[in-house]
Each structure stands twice: as structure tokens, then as C-alpha cells.
Design an enzyme around this catalytic site. Structure first.
Site, PDB file in Angstrom:
ATOM      1  N   SER A  47      48.182 -15.523  24.883  1.00  0.00           N
ATOM      2  CA  SER A  47      47.039 -15.499  23.780  1.00  0.00           C
ATOM      3  C   SER A  47      45.292 -15.772  24.601  1.00  0.00           C
ATOM      4  O   SER A  47      44.400 -14.525  23.773  1.00  0.00           O
ATOM      5  CB  SER A  47      47.052 -16.383  22.301  1.00  0.00           C
ATOM      6  OG  SER A  47      47.279 -17.908  23.126  1.00  0.00           O
ATOM      7  N   LYS A  48      45.594 -16.611  25.434  1.00  0.00           N
ATOM      8  CA  LYS A  48      44.489 -16.096  26.761  1.00  0.00           C
ATOM      9  C   LYS A  48      43.454 -14.444  26.735  1.00  0.00           C
ATOM     10  O   LYS A  48      42.757 -14.901  27.542  1.00  0.00           O
ATOM     11  CB  LYS A  48      44.591 -17.300  27.333  1.00  0.00           C
ATOM     12  CG  LYS A  48      44.921 -18.793  26.863  1.00  0.00           C
ATOM     13  CD  LYS A  48      44.018 -19.561  26.468  1.00  0.00           C
ATOM     14  CE  LYS A  48      44.201 -21.102  25.516  1.00  0.00           C
ATOM     15  NZ  LYS A  48      42.893 -21.121  24.037  1.00  0.00           N
TER      16      LYS A  48
END
Ligand code: PMP
Length: 344
Positions: A47-48
Site C-alpha cells: 500500500s505504500k
């Protein structure tokens, strides 16, 4: 000639728009419907990617970053990888100041992605000039035109999820989501996503997942910093020993804590039941689902979305190593539930 090539212009066009996948076997016998947002489908496998893209593109828009500028951060984890990936494509220099506790594999991976990695001693306090925080701050000061991502205190972290993860989940559930359950580290994912979802429907219930040994749950309940809550734990990326400025505690309804051992076993169970090879915190969030289901949190028509933040490949020498599990005492019969004993 007409261009019939259906290619992406770069890997960065694949950030976001991750799939929502129904959980079938791991939630067998639970009340409600359960879905995982599988963030390992991002090109940087977590998700980063979303926050790296958003923070860097905002800095470009404001004219802070120009070709050849330097981007600085203090993580050997997923955020470091995502920043390195975005930096390569966009032509920036990426400097990561990391703790000497970081595994060699992780440091090699970041260097492979073009990052300059400063390995800083883990045993010094955060305000020591040798600490990775101080090294990052110094490099930022010394390097003109550089940006320091500072994900724990950067409000653009939350905004990235407000603008992408939230709308995606709302659209993918046709607005029928009733619960969001997500791990909280910087808090960017849960707060940004929750803020968007609650703006669409204030009844969406948001539950944060925290670790034993972390301050977040207690802080949410009391708004006080209780250092007695803090002690070492194994899960990486979840919980914190400080109050992250990137978390909006007001959009989170409650927190639930999970143990290192149960989260590790549940991560292994996800692979064996759903065929999804996910990271340690995906085990944590699914462990939280088990506990919440037992507490009667969900109704039969509820649609519960959990976020699986990253890919299992980053944990081969940890959760997915029997030796590591053994070394942590996670195979001790009194820390393993009856069902998990049967499986392993
Ligand atoms: N899981 C993993 C593996 C992470 O690296 C992180 C980020 N620290 C999280 C969960 C939590 O996400 P956030 O920082 O957005 O709260």
C-alpha cells in the site's frame, strides 16, 4: 500507422486500483461477508506505493522537486521500497537512513532499486546524531531542494488514502460496506480511507488493529500517552511507541489488539486457505476479524472490508520460516490455538 499497443507507459501507472477479494475459507462459520483489499497488487507490492506517489507528485506540483532532486526517508520497510521505485522512474536520488537492525536482504533490495542506504546504529536514542532520524534530518538540511517524506507526521500520507483507497473501496462494494478493519502504523491507511468512507456513509464502522506493546489503543481511549503500554513486539508495521501525527483518531471507532503469535499463525493460514500470500500484518488484521466475530461484532448482512497491506515474500525469513517461528516460541502449545495445532 494506428497505434494498437496496449502498454503502460511505466510501472507507476499500475499504482492503486488493487482488487477486492472475497474471503471464503478463513472466515468459514463467521457471521457476515468478508473481503480483502489486496495491496500486494501494487507494483511495489504494498500500500505504500500510494503514499510515495502522492507525496512525491504533490511536491512536484508545488515545484519543490525538480529533475535530479533528492528524496529522503527513514525506513527499510515498504515505504522505502516504494520511494526508491518512484524515484527511479521520475529521476530523483533516493536516500534511505535505516536502522542496523534491518535485515541484509532488505538493504540489498533497496540498493537494487537504486537507493543510497545509510545504515545507522540501532542502539542509540532517537535524538542521538547517529540515529537514523537525526541522519535523515541532517541530510535533508544539507541537501538543497530535497524533501523528507517523514511518513509518521506527513498529512499527505492520510490524503493519499483519502483520495485513492477510500474511493476504490466505496466503488468496489457498491457503497454497501458496513465495516472497515485495518492495521494502524502511521495510521495513514486507516484514517484516510475511513474519512472518505464516513463522508459517504457515517454509519460505516471503523476498527483499527494494534499490537500488544503499542500505545495506539490506549491513546485512542484516553488521549493520554501511557508509557507503561510500550514494550517490544514482533509484528512489523503495526502499532507505535509514539503518537503519529498522520493518524486521525477521530475517524476510528475503536481499536483491537492482536498477539504476535496468533497473527503469525493466521498469516500462514491465509496462504493455506485462501491462496493469498500476504504479509505479517495481513495475518494481524485477519486475527482481529476472528476476535471481532467471536465478540459478535458483525451481523449476517454486514460487508466487512479488511486491508492486506503487503506481500508475503518480504517475510520468508520470519513468519514463513519454521525456524523463526520456533525461535520465537510460537510453536509452544500454550500459544497456539487448537485449530492451528492441527494445521501445523
Ligand atoms: N502493514 C505493513 C506491513 C506496513 O508496513 C504498514 C506501514 N507501517 C502498515 C501495515 C500500516 O499502515 P499505515 O502506516 O498506513 O498505518
Amino acid at each position: 500507422m494506428e497505434n494498437k499497443i496496449k502498454a503502460h507507459n511505466s510501472i507507476l501507472e499500475l499504482v492503486g486500483n488493487t482488487p477486492l477479494v472475497r474471503l471464503n475459507r478463513i472466515s468459514e462459520g463467521f457471521t457476515g461477508n468478508f473481503f480483502a483489499k489486496v495491496e500486494s497488487f501494487n507494483p511495489g507490492h504494498s500500500s505504500k506505493d500510494r503514499i510515495a506517489m502522492h507525496i512525491i507528485e504533490e511536491a512536484e506540483r508545488k515545484g519543490i522537486l525538480t529533475e535530479g532532486s533528492t528524496i529522503i526517508e527513514t525506513t527499510s520497510g515498504n515505504t522505502g521500497f516504494s520511494i526508491a521505485m518512484v524515484s527511479i522512474i521520475k529521476g530523483y536520488k533516493c536516500i534511505l537512513a535505516v536502522s542496523s537492525k534491518s535485515s541484509k536482504d532488505k538493504i540489498d533490495m533497496l540498493r537494487t532499486m537504486g537507493a543510497i542506504v545509510y545504515v545507522c546504529p540501532a542502539h542509540v536514542s532517537a535524538d542521538d546524531p547517529r540515529s537514523y532520524y537525526e541522519v535523515a534530518k541532517r541530510l535533508h538540511k544539507e541537501t538543497s531542494g530535497s524533501i523528507y517524506i517523514n511518513q509518521y507526521f506527513n498529512e499527505l500520507n492520510m490524503e493519499a488514502h483519502y483520495k485513492s483507497t477510500g474511493p476504490e473501496i466505496w466503488e468496489q462494494t457498491g457503497g454497501q460496506i458496513t465495516h472497515l478493519v485495518a492495521c494502524s502504523g502511521t495510521g495513514g491507511t486507516i484514517s484516510g480511507t475511513a474519512k472518505y468512507l464516513k463522508e459517504q456513509n457515517p454509519n460505516v464502522k471503523v476498527i483499527g488493529v494494534d499490537a500488544f506493546g503499542s500505545i495506539l489503543k490506549k491513546y485512542h481511549e484516553t488521549r493520554e500517552f501511557d508509557s507503561n503500554e510500550i514494550y517490544p513486539y514482533r509484528i512489523e508495521g503495526l502499532g507505535k511507541n509514539l503518537i503519529p501525527g498522520a493518524t486521525d483518531f477521530d475517524v476510528i471507532d475503536k481499536f483491537i489488539k492482536v498477539t504476535d503469535s496468533e497473527s503469525a499463525h493466521t498469516a500462514r493460514e491465509i496462504a493455506k486457505t485462501e491462496g493469498i500470500f500476504a504479509g505479517y500484518t495481513s495475518g494481524a488484521v485477519t486475527q482481529a476479524l476472528k476476535q471481532l466475530n467471536e465478540q459478535g461484532e458483525f451481523g449476517p448482512k454486514d460487508n466487512v472490508v479488511v486491508i492486506f497491506p503487503d506481500h508475503g515474500s518480504r517475510y520468508m525469513s520470519k513468519v514463513y520460516s519454521d525456524q523463526w517461528m520456533e525461535d520465537q516460541g510460537f510453536f509452544d502449545t500454550n500459544t497456539v490455538s487448537e485449530t492451528q495445532k492441527v494445521q501445523y
